[in-house]
Enzyme design. Structure first.
Site, short mmCIF file in Angstrom:
data_model
loop_
_atom_site.label_atom_id
_atom_site.label_comp_id
_atom_site.label_asym_id
_atom_site.label_seq_id
_atom_site.Cartn_x
_atom_site.Cartn_y
_atom_site.Cartn_z
N GLY A 303 -14.49 -8.22 9.82
CA GLY A 303 -13.38 -7.29 9.80
C GLY A 303 -12.79 -7.21 8.41
O GLY A 303 -13.51 -7.30 7.41
N GLU A 304 -11.49 -7.01 8.33
CA GLU A 304 -10.69 -6.89 7.10
C GLU A 304 -11.30 -5.93 6.08
O GLU A 304 -11.11 -6.09 4.88
CB GLU A 304 -10.42 -8.26 6.48
CG GLU A 304 -11.59 -9.05 5.97
CD GLU A 304 -11.21 -10.47 5.51
OE1 GLU A 304 -11.69 -10.88 4.44
OE2 GLU A 304 -10.47 -11.16 6.24
#
Length: 338
Positions: A303-304
């Protein structure tokens, strides 16, 4: 009758601009003159055409690419759906601010701008198993906040997120939009064990049962089952379309925000590229349903914005080839014989 807060969102979706066909033709014409066999760079050639079509120019740029990470927290985490505690939300925001995240390093390596948006991570949304995550006004306000993320200007937007429990949220959204066995959409997230996975499945099943009869409208799916980061990402994607900014999506959770818009209008993601296919859950199937072919397959599930940022790096290489390669005439290289 008082108009629903969602009415403004529907009007914006209806006003989405189309791709610039003249830019597509001009880019294809230049591509044919470059010192390589036609099609030799494969999909890299298509990426430049996509970039120009949505920027509305035959001379696309990647001078101000930006990766935005939207962070939120979720009431459903009290059901033990994540391997990490909610405290990690604030700790990771501090880590990003200090430059210590993986996304910080990728953005620095490729010369990408990076912004993080704290969507009240110390105030979780409602537990979707007991009630809606957000009310209508809160959902629209959060989408509007996401729309403002590109106010300073960018020529390509990478969309990412951070939030403990949000793969459970994404799975619930996919189950509501696409149907089927809820367990099909539930993956391991940040690495839950078998018991944690069972709790995730149970949470999704309970949420769907609780909100049954109210999930025909994609915006209701968003407010009842989503989170602030999902709403903000949907807003950012929509704003980018309205401002002719190409978008690169990250993984399982950011694609859930895109899926909401696609359910509202199948044209809504034409300006979007899937940066990668995640190792999480049924992401590959989701992308297929949305008509998005991922650029990278690196078995990532962080993610991120990490997969989106990697993909923008590849976009920069594709654009450099198109922009700076010599033509056959410039290089004195013989072209293909008739």
């Amino acid at each position: 009758m008082t108009e629903s807060p969602f009415a403004d969102i529907r009007r914006l979706v209806a006003a989405m601009p189309e791709a610039d066909e003249a830019a597509l033709r001009a880019i294809a014409a230049r591509e044919a003159t470059l010192t390589k066999p036609a099609g030799a760079l494969g999909r890299m050639e298509e990426l430049v055409a996509w970039l120009g079509a949505w920027q509305g120019t035959d001379k696309p740029t990647l001078d101000r690419p930006l990766v935005c990470v939207f962070a939120g927290s979720h009431g459903v985490t009290k059901r033990g759906v994540s391997a990490f505690p909610d405290a990690v939300n604030r700790q990771m925001l501090d880590n990003f601010a200090a430059g210590g995240g993986a996304i910080n390093q990728i953005c620095a390596a490729y010369g990408l701008g990076f912004k993080v948006f704290d969507l009240a991570v110390d105030l979780p949304t409602g537990d979707i198993c007991e009630g809606p995550a957000l009310d209508e006004r809160g959902t629209v306000a959060t989408m509007a906040f996401g729309m403002e993320s590109i106010a300073a200007g960018t020529d390509c937007l990478g969309i990412g997120e951070m939030g403990i429990g949000n793969t459970t949220i994404a799975a619930a959204i996919y189950a509501a939009l696409f149907g089927g066995d809820p367990a099909h959409w539930v993956g391991r997230g940040t690495g839950v064990d078998a018991d944690g996975h069972r709790r995730k499945v149970a949470a999704v099943e309970t949420a769907l049962a609780h909100h049954a009869g109210h999930l025909d409208d994609p915006l209701e799916v968003l407010r009842r089952l989503g989170g602030r980061e999902v709403a903000a990402m949907a807003g950012a994607i929509l704003a980018a379309r309205l401002q002719r900014v190409p978008v690169v999506l990250d993984g399982y959770v950011s694609t859930a925000a895109a899926a909401i818009l696609h359910a509202l209008d199948p044209r809504a993601l034409e300006h979007c590229l899937a940066g990668h296919v995640s190792a999480e859950g049924a992401h590959a199937e989701v992308l297929e349903r949305l008509g998005l072919t991922p650029l990278l397959a690196l078995n990532m599930r962080l993610g991120e914005g990490s997969g989106a940022a990697m993909a923008i790096g590849l976009l920069k290489g594709a654009l450099a080839c198109h922009r700076d390669m010599a033509t056959f005439d410039q290089a004195g290289v013989s072209g293909k014989e008739a």
